[in-house]
Design a protein around this motif. Structure first.
Motif, PDB file in Angstrom:
ATOM      1  N   ILE A 190       0.863  -1.177   0.000  1.00 30.01           N
ATOM      2  CA  ILE A 190       0.000   0.000   0.000  1.00 30.01           C
ATOM      3  C   ILE A 190       0.902   1.231   0.000  1.00 30.01           C
ATOM      4  O   ILE A 190       1.648   1.460   0.949  1.00 30.01           O
ATOM      5  N   MET A 191       0.844   2.008  -1.073  1.00 36.07           N
ATOM      6  CA  MET A 191       1.741   3.150  -1.233  1.00 36.07           C
ATOM      7  C   MET A 191       0.954   4.457  -1.233  1.00 36.07           C
ATOM      8  O   MET A 191      -0.030   4.605  -1.959  1.00 36.07           O
ATOM      9  N   GLU A 192       1.415   5.382  -0.426  1.00 34.79           N
ATOM     10  CA  GLU A 192       0.853   6.736  -0.384  1.00 34.79           C
ATOM     11  C   GLU A 192       1.989   7.697  -0.703  1.00 34.79           C
ATOM     12  O   GLU A 192       2.974   7.756   0.031  1.00 34.79           O
ATOM     13  N   THR A 193       1.861   8.438  -1.794  1.00 37.41           N
ATOM     14  CA  THR A 193       2.928   9.339  -2.238  1.00 37.41           C
ATOM     15  C   THR A 193       2.427  10.773  -2.271  1.00 37.41           C
ATOM     16  O   THR A 193       1.476  11.089  -3.002  1.00 37.41           O
ATOM     17  N   GLY A 194       3.061  11.634  -1.510  1.00 39.19           N
ATOM     18  CA  GLY A 194       2.756  13.058  -1.540  1.00 39.19           C
ATOM     19  C   GLY A 194       3.788  13.800  -2.365  1.00 39.19           C
ATOM     20  O   GLY A 194       4.996  13.586  -2.201  1.00 39.19           O
ATOM     21  N   VAL A 195       3.321  14.654  -3.273  1.00 37.91           N
ATOM     22  CA  VAL A 195       4.215  15.450  -4.123  1.00 37.91           C
ATOM     23  C   VAL A 195       3.841  16.915  -3.934  1.00 37.91           C
ATOM     24  O   VAL A 195       2.715  17.317  -4.246  1.00 37.91           O
ATOM     25  N   LEU A 196       4.767  17.692  -3.438  1.00 36.75           N
ATOM     26  CA  LEU A 196       4.496  19.089  -3.067  1.00 36.75           C
ATOM     27  C   LEU A 196       5.541  20.009  -3.664  1.00 36.75           C
ATOM     28  O   LEU A 196       6.736  19.704  -3.615  1.00 36.75           O
ATOM     29  N   ARG A 197       5.076  21.111  -4.251  1.00 36.46           N
ATOM     30  CA  ARG A 197       5.996  22.156  -4.739  1.00 36.46           C
ATOM     31  C   ARG A 197       5.743  23.441  -3.974  1.00 36.46           C
ATOM     32  O   ARG A 197       4.608  23.897  -3.847  1.00 36.46           O
ATOM     33  N   LYS A 198       6.822  23.995  -3.453  1.00 39.28           N
ATOM     34  CA  LYS A 198       6.758  25.298  -2.780  1.00 39.28           C
ATOM     35  C   LYS A 198       7.858  26.170  -3.360  1.00 39.28           C
ATOM     36  O   LYS A 198       9.043  25.929  -3.121  1.00 39.28           O
ATOM     37  N   GLY A 199       7.471  27.136  -4.170  1.00 35.88           N
ATOM     38  CA  GLY A 199       8.467  27.972  -4.826  1.00 35.88           C
ATOM     39  C   GLY A 199       9.341  27.150  -5.745  1.00 35.88           C
ATOM     40  O   GLY A 199       8.854  26.465  -6.649  1.00 35.88           O
ATOM     41  N   THR A 200      10.649  27.179  -5.517  1.00 39.02           N
ATOM     42  CA  THR A 200      11.596  26.445  -6.358  1.00 39.02           C
ATOM     43  C   THR A 200      11.930  25.072  -5.797  1.00 39.02           C
ATOM     44  O   THR A 200      12.836  24.405  -6.307  1.00 39.02           O
ATOM     45  N   GLU A 201      11.210  24.643  -4.776  1.00 38.08           N
ATOM     46  CA  GLU A 201      11.555  23.388  -4.115  1.00 38.08           C
ATOM     47  C   GLU A 201      10.443  22.347  -4.248  1.00 38.08           C
ATOM     48  O   GLU A 201       9.257  22.683  -4.255  1.00 38.08           O
ATOM     49  N   LEU A 202      10.863  21.095  -4.352  1.00 39.85           N
ATOM     50  CA  LEU A 202       9.957  19.970  -4.539  1.00 39.85           C
ATOM     51  C   LEU A 202      10.169  18.965  -3.417  1.00 39.85           C
ATOM     52  O   LEU A 202      11.313  18.642  -3.070  1.00 39.85           O
ATOM     53  N   VAL A 203       9.071  18.474  -2.853  1.00 46.70           N
ATOM     54  CA  VAL A 203       9.112  17.421  -1.839  1.00 46.70           C
ATOM     55  C   VAL A 203       8.371  16.207  -2.378  1.00 46.70           C
ATOM     56  O   VAL A 203       7.253  16.339  -2.890  1.00 46.70           O
ATOM     57  N   VAL A 204       8.988  15.030  -2.286  1.00 49.61           N
ATOM     58  CA  VAL A 204       8.299  13.773  -2.579  1.00 49.61           C
ATOM     59  C   VAL A 204       8.406  12.908  -1.331  1.00 49.61           C
ATOM     60  O   VAL A 204       9.508  12.601  -0.871  1.00 49.61           O
ATOM     61  N   LEU A 205       7.249  12.535  -0.787  1.00 46.12           N
ATOM     62  CA  LEU A 205       7.186  11.754   0.435  1.00 46.12           C
ATOM     63  C   LEU A 205       6.438  10.464   0.132  1.00 46.12           C
ATOM     64  O   LEU A 205       5.249  10.495  -0.197  1.00 46.12           O
ATOM     65  N   THR A 206       7.142   9.332   0.225  1.00 49.10           N
ATOM     66  CA  THR A 206       6.591   8.039  -0.182  1.00 49.10           C
ATOM     67  C   THR A 206       6.532   7.084   0.998  1.00 49.10           C
ATOM     68  O   THR A 206       7.557   6.739   1.582  1.00 49.10           O
ATOM     69  N   SER A 207       5.318   6.650   1.332  1.00 47.66           N
ATOM     70  CA  SER A 207       5.098   5.654   2.381  1.00 47.66           C
ATOM     71  C   SER A 207       4.644   4.355   1.734  1.00 47.66           C
ATOM     72  O   SER A 207       3.742   4.358   0.897  1.00 47.66           O
ATOM     73  N   VAL A 208       5.279   3.242   2.113  1.00 47.77           N
ATOM     74  CA  VAL A 208       4.879   1.926   1.623  1.00 47.77           C
ATOM     75  C   VAL A 208       4.761   0.981   2.812  1.00 47.77           C
ATOM     76  O   VAL A 208       5.714   0.830   3.582  1.00 47.77           O
TER      77      VAL A 208
END
Length: 233
Positions: A190-208
């Motif tokens: 079970i995978m939950e992936t959050g993809v967030l952009r704030k200004g010039t920065e990118l966050v990828v947070l992946t839970s499995v």
């Protein structure tokens, strides 16, 4: 109170041996997660990554950081990733890896679940937005997943309200789970992936996690952690 039915997951805890290599390491050579040059004055540091105090799972269990450093790391940050974030044009990348631990007295040890956070910085907002779109595109069909994971279903992609950001979460199932991990054949990754952009920065947070369900009262773990990730940028 958050609630997650973890009965199956706990029964399998003693046999969870293959998950980290399958979900994090497979395909690493092909996807070339090259180290990023972070020597510039504007380079990201590990201070932007979630700490143990920031992470969230459920009552009786939580995520704990096992490592953090500069660059994309030696394994892929998401089973659907087609390349490293450095390969998408990021000028600086940092990464943290976390493991799930039970905190209740007498609860069995948990192994095999994973949480990975990568944060990337780009030259401008346009480049960061292109990377945000590319990562979300990878999650639609997960075409580059490891060959062992024959099944993939993107269940839904939902917007998340995080002030000053573009943020979405994709919920997905992968399988089959290795027999030594799930002899019953009833569980999925079970995978939950959050993809967030704030200004010039990118966050990828992946839970499995390995289990049969992923039910919470209120916001899911990744949904709760994305605002904290944004606050650290």
């Amino acid at each position: 109170m958050r609630r997650h039915r973890r009965t199956t997951r706990l029964l399998l805890a003693a046999t969870l041996l293959a998950t980290p290599a399958l979900l994090a390491g497979c395909g690493a050579d092909d996807k070339t997660p090259a180290a990023t040059d972070t020597t510039g004055a504007d380079a990201l540091t590990t201070a932007v990554l979630l700490t143990d105090d920031d992470t969230v799972y459920s009552d009786g269990a939580d995520w704990f950081r096992t490592g953090a450093g500069e660059g994309d790391g030696q394994s892929v940050f998401n089973p659907c990733a087609e390349q490293s974030l450095a390969g998408t044009g990021a000028t600086s990348v940092v990464r943290a890896d976390y493991e799930l631990r039970n905190s209740e007295a007498g609860a069995p040890e948990v192994g095999g679940d994973s949480l990975i956070q990568v944060v990337a910085r780009y030259d401008d907002e346009a480049a960061a937005t292109r990377a945000w779109s590319r990562v979300n595109g990878w999650l639609e069909e997960c075409a580059s997943r490891p060959a062992e994971l024959r099944d993939y279903r993107a269940l839904q992609t939902r917007k998340v309200a995080v002030a000053g950001t573009d943020a979405v979460i994709t919920d997905a199932h992968l399988g089959p789970v290795a027999e030594e991990v799930d002899p019953s054949g009833d569980a999925v990754y079970i995978m939950e992936t959050g993809v967030l952009r704030k200004g010039t920065e990118l966050v990828v947070l992946t839970s499995v996690i390995v289990g049969q369900d992923y039910d919470f009262v209120g916001a899911t773990p990744v949904e709760q952690m994305l605002p904290k990730a944004a606050d650290r940028l």
